[in-house]
Write an enzyme that holds these catalytic residues in place. Sequence first.
Site, PDB file in Angstrom:
ATOM      1  N   CYS A   7       0.980  -1.321  -0.203  1.00 34.53           N
ATOM      2  CA  CYS A   7      -0.061  -0.057   0.008  1.00 34.53           C
ATOM      3  C   CYS A   7       0.917   1.360  -0.061  1.00 34.53           C
ATOM      4  O   CYS A   7       2.221   1.214  -0.454  1.00 34.53           O
ATOM      5  CB  CYS A   7      -0.970  -0.056   1.190  1.00 34.53           C
ATOM      6  N   ARG A  13      -3.587  -0.442   5.462  1.00 36.60           N
ATOM      7  CA  ARG A  13      -4.028  -1.649   4.523  1.00 36.60           C
ATOM      8  C   ARG A  13      -3.255  -2.815   4.498  1.00 36.60           C
ATOM      9  O   ARG A  13      -3.835  -3.833   4.609  1.00 36.60           O
ATOM     10  CB  ARG A  13      -4.684  -0.894   3.203  1.00 36.60           C
ATOM     11  N   ASP A 125      -8.092   4.151   0.579  1.00 35.61           N
ATOM     12  CA  ASP A 125      -7.202   4.615   1.808  1.00 35.61           C
ATOM     13  C   ASP A 125      -7.804   5.069   2.998  1.00 35.61           C
ATOM     14  O   ASP A 125      -8.788   6.055   2.867  1.00 35.61           O
ATOM     15  CB  ASP A 125      -6.234   5.612   1.244  1.00 35.61           C
TER      16      ASP A 125
END
Length: 162
Positions: A7, A13, A125
């Site tokens: 990420c 994440r 996000d």
Amino acid sequence: MRIAVVCLGNICRSPTAEVVLTELVDAAGLEVTVESCGTGGWHVGESMDPRAARALADAGYDPSRHRARQFGPSWFDHDLILAMDAANLADVLAVLPADRHQRVRLFRSYDPEVPAGGPVPDVPDPWYGGPQGFADVLAMVERSGEVLVRELALLDTPDPAG
Ligand code: 4NP
């Protein structure tokens, strides 16, 4: 086999995916290691974002061992590289040698709730949002991870025809 999940910051994440996928591959008895990193280096060495850690802990996972790392040449030999969003994918492909580009996938290409044949959406996000964003990330990761691990288990099954 080694899987890298990528990420941006490696504190929300991809570490969530690392924790969940590690549990799933272990439960399936697969010899697969799952690691994670970020394309950016701002958080290197930090533990998980407390909101991501809370979402994992509330669901029964242990988020405590994570330390953020950055994507670079030491990640180029992973067998499968899973990018959380389109920007992460572009950033990985910009530095990864071209003969390895076929090892890179968007994470939600395994999401059973994404219609087949259409565009693959991002794992959004959650950094600027509230707790629901972190719960949504965890749900996407769990359902996509189950499909991924089922595919890996099929690859791992010896061909009955020999
Ligand atoms: P992640 O979330 O990429 O899921 O770890 C983010 C973490 C930090 C930042 C952006 C996204 N940041 O800009 O510092």
